[in-house]
Design an enzyme around this catalytic site. Structure first.
Site, PDB file in Angstrom:
ATOM      1  N   ASP A  62      38.026  47.935  46.960  1.00 20.58           N
ATOM      2  CA  ASP A  62      37.211  47.129  46.043  1.00 20.58           C
ATOM      3  C   ASP A  62      36.856  48.031  44.872  1.00 20.58           C
ATOM      4  O   ASP A  62      36.133  49.025  45.038  1.00 20.58           O
ATOM      5  CB  ASP A  62      35.938  46.660  46.772  1.00 20.58           C
ATOM      6  CG  ASP A  62      35.010  45.863  45.857  1.00 20.58           C
ATOM      7  OD1 ASP A  62      35.216  45.886  44.621  1.00 20.58           O
ATOM      8  OD2 ASP A  62      34.087  45.234  46.378  1.00 20.58           O
ATOM      9  N   VAL A  63      37.356  47.710  43.682  1.00 13.84           N
ATOM     10  CA  VAL A  63      37.188  48.618  42.529  1.00 13.84           C
ATOM     11  C   VAL A  63      35.735  48.797  42.103  1.00 13.84           C
ATOM     12  O   VAL A  63      35.422  49.714  41.351  1.00 13.84           O
ATOM     13  CB  VAL A  63      38.023  48.176  41.292  1.00 13.84           C
ATOM     14  CG1 VAL A  63      39.504  48.330  41.544  1.00 13.84           C
ATOM     15  CG2 VAL A  63      37.665  46.763  40.840  1.00 13.84           C
ATOM     16  N   TYR A 154      33.425  36.805  30.883  1.00 11.86           N
ATOM     17  CA  TYR A 154      34.767  37.412  30.908  1.00 11.86           C
ATOM     18  C   TYR A 154      35.068  38.110  29.573  1.00 11.86           C
ATOM     19  O   TYR A 154      35.514  39.263  29.549  1.00 11.86           O
ATOM     20  CB  TYR A 154      35.803  36.320  31.197  1.00 11.86           C
ATOM     21  CG  TYR A 154      37.221  36.823  31.332  1.00 11.86           C
ATOM     22  CD1 TYR A 154      37.610  37.573  32.438  1.00 11.86           C
ATOM     23  CD2 TYR A 154      38.180  36.538  30.365  1.00 11.86           C
ATOM     24  CE1 TYR A 154      38.921  38.031  32.571  1.00 11.86           C
ATOM     25  CE2 TYR A 154      39.485  36.984  30.479  1.00 11.86           C
ATOM     26  CZ  TYR A 154      39.851  37.726  31.590  1.00 11.86           C
ATOM     27  OH  TYR A 154      41.160  38.183  31.712  1.00 11.86           O
ATOM     28  N   LYS A 158      35.793  42.126  28.917  1.00 10.30           N
ATOM     29  CA  LYS A 158      37.060  42.615  28.364  1.00 10.30           C
ATOM     30  C   LYS A 158      36.847  43.340  27.029  1.00 10.30           C
ATOM     31  O   LYS A 158      37.588  44.263  26.680  1.00 10.30           O
ATOM     32  CB  LYS A 158      38.054  41.469  28.213  1.00 10.30           C
ATOM     33  CG  LYS A 158      38.525  40.911  29.561  1.00 10.30           C
ATOM     34  CD  LYS A 158      39.202  41.980  30.406  1.00 10.30           C
ATOM     35  CE  LYS A 158      39.800  41.445  31.686  1.00 10.30           C
ATOM     36  NZ  LYS A 158      40.463  42.508  32.479  1.00 10.30           N
ATOM     37  N   ILE A 189      49.220  34.363  30.572  1.00  9.45           N
ATOM     38  CA  ILE A 189      50.238  34.859  31.514  1.00  9.45           C
ATOM     39  C   ILE A 189      50.151  34.059  32.814  1.00  9.45           C
ATOM     40  O   ILE A 189      49.050  33.865  33.354  1.00  9.45           O
ATOM     41  CB  ILE A 189      50.021  36.366  31.819  1.00  9.45           C
ATOM     42  CG1 ILE A 189      49.784  37.176  30.533  1.00  9.45           C
ATOM     43  CG2 ILE A 189      51.205  36.917  32.618  1.00  9.45           C
ATOM     44  CD1 ILE A 189      50.890  37.147  29.512  1.00  9.45           C
ATOM     45  N   THR A 191      49.738  33.589  36.216  1.00  8.40           N
ATOM     46  CA  THR A 191      49.293  34.287  37.445  1.00  8.40           C
ATOM     47  C   THR A 191      48.217  33.418  38.105  1.00  8.40           C
ATOM     48  O   THR A 191      47.670  32.508  37.466  1.00  8.40           O
ATOM     49  CB  THR A 191      48.669  35.677  37.161  1.00  8.40           C
ATOM     50  OG1 THR A 191      47.355  35.487  36.630  1.00  8.40           O
ATOM     51  CG2 THR A 191      49.489  36.540  36.224  1.00  8.40           C
TER      52      THR A 191
HETATM   53  N1  LIG Z   1      46.866  36.063  33.572  1.00 10.13           N
HETATM   54  C1  LIG Z   1      46.436  36.097  32.334  1.00 10.13           C
HETATM   55  O1  LIG Z   1      46.684  35.174  31.539  1.00 10.13           O
HETATM   56  C2  LIG Z   1      45.625  37.278  31.862  1.00 10.13           C
HETATM   57  C3  LIG Z   1      45.338  37.361  30.490  1.00 10.13           C
HETATM   58  C4  LIG Z   1      44.608  38.439  30.029  1.00 10.13           C
HETATM   59  C5  LIG Z   1      44.182  39.429  30.901  1.00 10.13           C
HETATM   60  N2  LIG Z   1      44.459  39.328  32.226  1.00 10.13           N
HETATM   61  C6  LIG Z   1      43.971  40.396  33.099  1.00 10.13           C
HETATM   62  O2  LIG Z   1      45.042  40.906  33.875  1.00 10.13           O
HETATM   63  C7  LIG Z   1      44.522  41.510  35.060  1.00 10.13           C
HETATM   64  C8  LIG Z   1      45.327  41.040  36.249  1.00 10.13           C
HETATM   65  O3  LIG Z   1      45.086  39.660  36.449  1.00 10.13           O
HETATM   66  P1  LIG Z   1      46.213  38.615  36.875  1.00 10.13           P
HETATM   67  O4  LIG Z   1      46.336  37.655  35.780  1.00 10.13           O
HETATM   68  O5  LIG Z   1      47.400  39.322  37.361  1.00 10.13           O
HETATM   69  O6  LIG Z   1      45.447  37.839  38.032  1.00 10.13           O
HETATM   70  P2  LIG Z   1      45.601  37.882  39.619  1.00 10.13           P
HETATM   71  O7  LIG Z   1      44.443  37.114  40.134  1.00 10.13           O
HETATM   72  O8  LIG Z   1      46.969  37.487  40.004  1.00 10.13           O
HETATM   73  O9  LIG Z   1      45.445  39.431  39.964  1.00 10.13           O
HETATM   74  C9  LIG Z   1      44.211  40.097  39.999  1.00 10.13           C
HETATM   75  C10 LIG Z   1      44.208  40.996  41.216  1.00 10.13           C
HETATM   76  O10 LIG Z   1      42.970  41.732  41.224  1.00 10.13           O
HETATM   77  C11 LIG Z   1      42.492  41.747  42.551  1.00 10.13           C
HETATM   78  N3  LIG Z   1      41.042  41.975  42.580  1.00 10.13           N
HETATM   79  C12 LIG Z   1      40.067  41.103  42.264  1.00 10.13           C
HETATM   80  N4  LIG Z   1      38.866  41.665  42.470  1.00 10.13           N
HETATM   81  C13 LIG Z   1      39.097  42.929  42.918  1.00 10.13           C
HETATM   82  C14 LIG Z   1      38.262  44.002  43.298  1.00 10.13           C
HETATM   83  N5  LIG Z   1      36.925  43.897  43.276  1.00 10.13           N
HETATM   84  N6  LIG Z   1      38.836  45.160  43.699  1.00 10.13           N
HETATM   85  C15 LIG Z   1      40.195  45.267  43.749  1.00 10.13           C
HETATM   86  N7  LIG Z   1      41.032  44.279  43.412  1.00 10.13           N
HETATM   87  C16 LIG Z   1      40.482  43.126  42.995  1.00 10.13           C
HETATM   88  C17 LIG Z   1      42.866  40.392  43.119  1.00 10.13           C
HETATM   89  O11 LIG Z   1      42.834  40.393  44.536  1.00 10.13           O
HETATM   90  C18 LIG Z   1      44.247  40.183  42.527  1.00 10.13           C
HETATM   91  O12 LIG Z   1      45.255  40.677  43.373  1.00 10.13           O
HETATM   92  C19 LIG Z   1      43.045  41.139  35.107  1.00 10.13           C
HETATM   93  O13 LIG Z   1      42.259  42.230  34.673  1.00 10.13           O
HETATM   94  C20 LIG Z   1      42.953  39.981  34.143  1.00 10.13           C
HETATM   95  O14 LIG Z   1      41.660  39.835  33.606  1.00 10.13           O
HETATM   96  C21 LIG Z   1      45.172  38.274  32.729  1.00 10.13           C
END
Ligand SMILES: NC(=O)c1ccc[n+]([C@@H]2O[C@H](COP(=O)([O-])OP(=O)(O)OC[C@H]3O[C@@H](n4cnc5c(N)ncnc54)[C@H](O)[C@@H]3O)[C@@H](O)[C@H]2O)c1
Length: 257
Positions: A62-63, A154, A158, A189, A191
């Site tokens: 857990d980060v 959020y 960020k 993206i 996801t």
């Molecule tokens: N998908 C998008 O459109 C998008 C756009 C901009 C930024 N992001 C950023 O990209 C990053 C990855 O997100 P994603 O889109 O791949 O989503 P995702 O939900 O697929 O992946 C996020 C991962 O973080 C893990 N996580 C959550 N809380 C955690 C914690 N406390 N400790 C450790 N791990 C934890 C989750 O279990 C998950 O596997 C994030 O920081 C997100 O904010 C995503």
């Protein structure tokens, strides 16, 4: 092949989405990757990488926990003996109108997205400095560059990652420790995180339709689009870049078409 050969990389949030793709790309290019996540399925991702000939191991993490960061970095010092690349990717999206958000929700958002990145950098720097070099990549968002309704917590988190990144970059440069730090700002993206942004929406959420409307390149991004940017910033190919914000959004923040 081999763009990060021989390097040791730690990727948080690597069980899913962008983190998973980043871990896979770094391993494919020769890094030994430590994947961490709160979701145990990170173990399957690490196993998949090993099956394709890459080096990977998974650690539950857990980060937002300083104790867990300390023990993971100590484990890397003991097992791999060095850390060259840190990808602070783990993140959550807490959605809600400002007057409805609870302080608890706000603090949870900051604990994962901001404290998690701070703790990652704080605990990893001493080990990275032992080799006199390294690359830190923090995953921010286009939401760290501009505001959005329903996403104030959020966006705030960020935006903090964006400026923390620049502070790390300058502090490391002042110390001449050879460590660079850059942020990536993904757009839309594909996801699972989108399930958090539109909780309980009655209408099925259509990222393709949203991308067709808002993205000049007229498509959503895929995790590999971001993983390729991570690879570049992690590798020595970007050795003259630090404190930079790399936007990977199909032109969304540049202008409307
Ligand atoms: N998908 C998008 O459109 C998008 C756009 C901009 C930024 N992001 C950023 O990209 C990053 C990855 O997100 P994603 O889109 O791949 O989503 P995702 O939900 O697929 O992946 C996020 C991962 O973080 C893990 N996580 C959550 N809380 C955690 C914690 N406390 N400790 C450790 N791990 C934890 C989750 O279990 C998950 O596997 C994030 O920081 C997100 O904010 C995503």
């Amino acid at each position: 092949m081999g763009r990060v050969a021989g390097k040791v990389a730690l990727v948080t949030g690597a069980a899913s989405g962008i983190g998973r793709a980043s871990a896979e790309v770094l391993a494919r290019e020769g890094a030994s990757v430590i994947l961490t996540d709160v979701q145990a399925m990170g173990e399957d991702v690490a196993a998949g990488i090993r099956k394709s000939g890459g080096k990977a191991r998974f650690v539950a993490h857990d980060v937002s926990s300083e104790g867990e960061w300390t023990s993971i970095v100590a484990g890397i010092a003991k097992t791999e003996g060095r850390l060259d690349i840190l990808v602070n990717n783990a993140g959550i999206a807490v959605a809600g109108l400002i007057h409805e958000l609870t302080l608890e929700q706000w603090r949870h958002q900051m604990a994962v997205n901001v404290d998690g990145v701070f703790l990652g950098v704080k605990t990893s720097l001493p080990l990275m400095r032992k080799n006199r070099g390294g690359s830190i990549v923090n995953i921010s968002s286009v939401a760290g560059l501009r505001g959005a309704a329903n996403l104030s917590a959020y966006c705030t988190s960020k935006g903090a990652v964006r400026l923390f990144t620049k502070s790390v970059a300058i502090e490391c440069a002042v110390m001449q420790d050879g460590i660079r730090c850059n942020s990536i700002h993904p757009g839309l993206i594909e996801t699972p995180i989108w399930g958090q942004v539109v909780p309980g929406a009655n209408e099925p959420f259509d990222l393709d339709a949203m991308s067709a409307l808002r993205v000049p390149l007229r498509r959503k991004g895929m995790p590999a689009d971001i993983a390729n940017a991570v690879l570049f910033l992690a590798s020595d190919e970007s050795s003259y870049m630090t404190g930079e914000e790399m936007v990977v959004d199909g032109g969304m923040t540049v202008g409307s078409t």
